[in-house]
Motif scaffolding. Structure first.
Motif, PDB file in Angstrom:
ATOM      1  N   TYR A  12       0.847  -1.193   0.000  1.00  0.00           N
ATOM      2  CA  TYR A  12       0.000   0.000   0.000  1.00  0.00           C
ATOM      3  C   TYR A  12       0.885   1.247   0.000  1.00  0.00           C
ATOM      4  CZ  TYR A  12      -4.171  -2.760   1.104  1.00  0.00           C
ATOM      5  OH  TYR A  12      -5.207  -3.649   1.060  1.00  0.00           O
ATOM      6  N   ASP A  25      -0.082  -5.866   0.715  1.00  0.00           N
ATOM      7  CA  ASP A  25      -1.399  -6.245   0.191  1.00  0.00           C
ATOM      8  C   ASP A  25      -1.406  -7.723  -0.187  1.00  0.00           C
ATOM      9  OD1 ASP A  25      -4.003  -6.099  -0.805  1.00  0.00           O
ATOM     10  OD2 ASP A  25      -3.285  -5.567  -2.810  1.00  0.00           O
ATOM     11  N   THR A  26      -0.419  -8.124  -0.978  1.00  0.00           N
ATOM     12  CA  THR A  26      -0.304  -9.539  -1.344  1.00  0.00           C
ATOM     13  C   THR A  26       1.166  -9.957  -1.333  1.00  0.00           C
ATOM     14  OG1 THR A  26      -0.146  -9.036  -3.727  1.00  0.00           O
ATOM     15  CG2 THR A  26      -2.348  -9.446  -2.811  1.00  0.00           C
ATOM     16  N   TRP A  27       1.385 -11.224  -1.103  1.00  0.00           N
ATOM     17  CA  TRP A  27       2.728 -11.813  -1.169  1.00  0.00           C
ATOM     18  C   TRP A  27       2.634 -13.049  -2.069  1.00  0.00           C
ATOM     19  CZ3 TRP A  27       4.364 -16.533   1.602  1.00  0.00           C
ATOM     20  CH2 TRP A  27       5.716 -16.821   1.422  1.00  0.00           C
ATOM     21  N   SER A  31      -3.198 -13.047  -0.558  1.00  0.00           N
ATOM     22  CA  SER A  31      -3.543 -12.070   0.472  1.00  0.00           C
ATOM     23  C   SER A  31      -3.532 -12.703   1.854  1.00  0.00           C
ATOM     24  CB  SER A  31      -4.922 -11.459   0.191  1.00  0.00           C
ATOM     25  OG  SER A  31      -5.912 -12.467   0.140  1.00  0.00           O
ATOM     26  N   GLU A  32      -3.491 -14.019   1.891  1.00  0.00           N
ATOM     27  CA  GLU A  32      -3.336 -14.762   3.150  1.00  0.00           C
ATOM     28  C   GLU A  32      -2.737 -16.127   2.838  1.00  0.00           C
ATOM     29  OE1 GLU A  32      -7.822 -16.690   3.479  1.00  0.00           O
ATOM     30  OE2 GLU A  32      -7.195 -15.124   4.879  1.00  0.00           O
TER      31      GLU A  32
END
Length: 322
Positions: A12, A25-27, A31-32
């Motif tokens: 972000y 935000d994402t990896w 996102s999880e």
């Protein structure tokens, strides 16, 4: 960071909310995560540790997603420190981060399979390391259960040498000194069919630990000190204006009082001089005494009555004028 590739991150920017600056935000498109046993444990929280939101305070918890731990951890405020003339807050992982689920139930989600938990101070990351029996801890089992420390000779955990911490400049949220310390361990246990392992007690055996430390360089520290000075002056500019206004007001009041006092002194001096002049003039005034000499009869005064004291005679010409 030392150039190690930890995956693809999307962050972000903080444009909508500065508190979200640097958050992940994402990896790797996620996102999880999915390998832990609870939704809370699978969450990707915080930043990657390289940046944080500005205007930090001592009472907040900072979250970091540690890819090598395959989980998010939190940091708590420890103390105020100074790095190359820059004031900073030191944040470090508290003891409850790797605490046993018996003492910290929120860590129960990191037991995989559910209920298969290790003790305090260690984390089994086999689920994200292709099933390898790898356990992560702090060096020398710092903050770990004493049973792990006593199982291996030569371990001497201490805070100064084995604590992971971040020194963050609170105004900008930028790390100016970072120290990442972690230890890789393997799980040792007896293996059926291998006689040489029959004397091994099941334990966690350390293989190596890493100590990655980075500190802001002198040029960058100088630039940051200058920028922080400018920020301080700009943020306190209204107070400076108010302070200067109060000082000018006090100066005007003092000058007004002194001017008024000076006028009063001048008036007092003028009155004194006037009174002194009046007294002097009164002392210098001459009066003609009344003559006791009897009047001599004359033709001019024959017709005028006798008067006591002094008199003024008028000639017929003066009388005509009147």
């Amino acid at each position: 960071k030392n150039g190690t590739h930890e995956g693809e991150f999307v962050f972000y920017t903080g444009e909508q909310n500065y508190m979200d600056y640097g958050k992940i935000d994402t990896w790797n498109g996620m996102s999880e995560m999915s390998w832990w046993s609870s939704n809370q444990s699978n969450m990707i929280n915080g930043t990657d540790g390289a940046v944080f939101h500005p205007l930090l305070n001592r009472n907040e918890l900072l979250y970091i997603f540690a890819a090598d731990l395959c989980r998010s951890i939190h940091l708590a405020y420890v103390s105020d420190v100074e790095v190359k003339g820059i004031q900073a807050y030191r944040f470090a992982p508290p003891e409850d981060v790797l605490m046993s689920p018996k003492d910290n139930p929120t860590n129960e989600g990191f037991c995989v399979p559910a209920g298969d938990c290790l003790g305090t101070g260690v984390l089994k990351v086999s689920v994200c390391r292709e099933g390898a029996p790898i356990v992560v801890s702090f060096p020398h089992f710092y903050q770990a259960d004493p049973k792990y420390i006593n199982a291996v000779e030569g371990l001497n955990p201490n805070k100064e040498e084995h604590e992971t911490y971040l020194d963050l400049q609170p105004t900008t949220g930028v790390p100016i000194r970072a120290c990442k310390r972690a230890q890789l361990n393997i799980i040792l246990k007896r293996v059926q069919g291998f006689p040489k392992t029959k004397l091994i007690n099941e334990t966690i055996f350390p293989i190596m630990f890493v100590n990655e430390t980075a500190t802001i360089d002198d040029d960058s520290a100088s630039q940051m000190r200058t920028l922080l000075l400018i920020v301080t002056l700009v943020s306190n500019f209204p107070l400076l204006i108010v302070g200067m206004g109060l000082i000018l007001l006090m100066v005007l009041v003092v000058l007004f009082c002194r001017n008024r006092q000076k006028k009063n002194e001048v008036k007092r001096i003028d009155f004194t001089e006037a009174f002194h002049s009046f007294t002097t003039a009164k002392d210098d005034t001459a009066y003609t005494p009344v003559s006791d000499k009897p009047e001599e009869p004359s033709e001019t005064h024959a017709t005028q009555p006798t008067r006591n004291g002094s008199y003024i005679a008028m000639s017929p010409v003066e009388a005509q004028k009147c």
